[in-house]
Write a protein that holds these residues in place. Structure first.
Motif, PDB file in Angstrom:
ATOM      1  N   TYR A   6      71.575  63.678-111.541  1.00 43.07           N
ATOM      2  CA  TYR A   6      70.194  63.467-111.979  1.00 43.07           C
ATOM      3  C   TYR A   6      70.117  62.501-113.162  1.00 43.07           C
ATOM      4  O   TYR A   6      69.152  61.737-113.284  1.00 43.07           O
ATOM      5  N   LEU A   7      71.114  62.546-114.040  1.00 46.39           N
ATOM      6  CA  LEU A   7      71.117  61.609-115.160  1.00 46.39           C
ATOM      7  C   LEU A   7      71.319  60.173-114.674  1.00 46.39           C
ATOM      8  O   LEU A   7      70.689  59.245-115.187  1.00 46.39           O
ATOM      9  N   LEU A   8      72.182  59.989-113.689  1.00 49.28           N
ATOM     10  CA  LEU A   8      72.354  58.658-113.109  1.00 49.28           C
ATOM     11  C   LEU A   8      71.073  58.188-112.434  1.00 49.28           C
ATOM     12  O   LEU A   8      70.688  57.011-112.547  1.00 49.28           O
ATOM     13  N   ALA A   9      70.401  59.105-111.738  1.00 50.13           N
ATOM     14  CA  ALA A   9      69.139  58.751-111.091  1.00 50.13           C
ATOM     15  C   ALA A   9      68.075  58.407-112.131  1.00 50.13           C
ATOM     16  O   ALA A   9      67.301  57.446-111.952  1.00 50.13           O
ATOM     17  N   TYR A  10      68.041  59.167-113.219  1.00 53.20           N
ATOM     18  CA  TYR A  10      67.100  58.870-114.311  1.00 53.20           C
ATOM     19  C   TYR A  10      67.355  57.476-114.868  1.00 53.20           C
ATOM     20  O   TYR A  10      66.424  56.683-115.080  1.00 53.20           O
ATOM     21  N   GLY A  11      68.630  57.155-115.124  1.00 54.83           N
ATOM     22  CA  GLY A  11      68.950  55.840-115.654  1.00 54.83           C
ATOM     23  C   GLY A  11      68.532  54.727-114.717  1.00 54.83           C
ATOM     24  O   GLY A  11      68.002  53.704-115.151  1.00 54.83           O
ATOM     25  N   ALA A  12      68.744  54.925-113.412  1.00 57.50           N
ATOM     26  CA  ALA A  12      68.356  53.896-112.444  1.00 57.50           C
ATOM     27  C   ALA A  12      66.841  53.707-112.402  1.00 57.50           C
ATOM     28  O   ALA A  12      66.337  52.579-112.368  1.00 57.50           O
TER      29      ALA A  12
END
Length: 304
Positions: A6-12
């Motif tokens: 989810y953190l990677l998705a947030y960053g993207a």
């Protein structure tokens, strides 16, 4: 591991969707300090989210997760089918190594970029002190040149460069306003902020948040310096000096007439109403809170 996904998705999402939204929020310069803070919150938030995500993958992966159903679910959230969602130790170690190497490579390149910008600025400040004529102020040096210009460079110590043409064309109030603008850059540590952002943009030019953020923050910091100088010497004197000095400047410096001169002049001569400023301030603070709070909320939710 779910938190990492989810953190990677947030960053993207922030990297690709935030630039147009933040551009609309800050392009008028109603609250330039808050505008710059909104951009910096998004940029730092993305970097921190990615760093934490990589750390979680490393820690959890080395803790024995290649056969965990949690890892399977996380990979399926990324669209990886169940048949290949369990990578095994070789695949997991390869993923961890790729994440660590990529993070390290970006960090090293950004660090080198910052060091290069800093060295260039210091060299320019040293040259200004060697070639320029000293003035009544120990940090201001007069450079013989036909083009009117005034800018500041970071060094040991810092230096403000004013050309002879600028001194000839500017009145005393205008020159004082211009010098106050450059003083505001140095006092606000604007050089350090822009060095980091420009190095980041040069390292990751294809991710829109970073190049657009560096450009937008550069203009907003000019507006911040404008506000400081205008409070001391008046907006009209600063605008007049700004228009006289409008034009390109050395890459290592920050100058009163370097960027977005028309927009900056208009906001000083026709200030926004208090109601508009209050509404914009509320919207900016809300944007900052949501941007900063989202990764924290993701981490808390995924750990419960």
């Amino acid at each position: 591991m779910t938190a990492a996904v989810y953190l990677l998705a947030y960053g993207a999402l922030v990297t690709w969707l935030a630039p147009p939204l933040l551009s609309r929020l800050t392009r008028g310069g109603l609250n330039p300090r808050l505008g710059a803070a909104a951009w910096l919150t998004a940029i730092v938030g993305v970097l921190v989210a990615w760093a934490v995500a990589v750390s979680l993958v490393v820690v959890n992966g080395l803790g024995g997760l290649p056969d965990s159903p949690v890892l399977v679910v996380c990979l399926e959230l990324l669209g990886i089918p169940e048949q290949v969602a369990t990578p095994g130790w070789p695949g997991l170690l390869l993923t961890i190594a790729a994440g660590v190497i990529l993070t390290a490579a970006v960090s090293v390149k950004v660090g080198r970029g910052v060091r290069r910008f800093r060295d260039r600025s210091r060299d320019h400040a040293h040259a200004a002190r060697m070639v320029g004529l000293p003035t009544e102020r120990p940090d201001v040096f007069l450079l013989d040149a036909e083009r009117p210009a005034a800018y500041c460079v970071l060094g040991r110590p810092n230096a403000i460069v004013v050309t002879t043409a600028a001194v000839q064309r500017l009145t005393a109030p205008q020159l004082n306003a211009v010098l106050a603008h450059e003083d505001a850059h140095i006092a606000g540590r604007h050089h350090q902020v822009l060095m980091f952002l420009r190095a980041l943009a040069a390292t990751l030019p294809h991710l829109p948040l970073f190049p657009r953020g560096a450009a937008a923050v550069g203009v907003l910091l000019e507006m911040c310096a404008d506000d400081t100088a205008a409070r001391r010497h008046g907006g009209r004197a600063l605008v007049a000096g700004m228009l006289e000095l409008a034009g390109p400047v050395q890459p290592a410096g920050l100058a009163v007439g370097a960027t977005a001169t028309a927009v900056r002049a208009n906001r000083l001569l026709a200030p926004a109403r208090r109601g508009s400023l209050r509404c914009h301030r509320l919207l900016a603070w809300t944007t900052i809170a949501v941007t900063a709070g989202a990764p924290v909320a993701i981490s808390l939710i995924c750990h419960h």
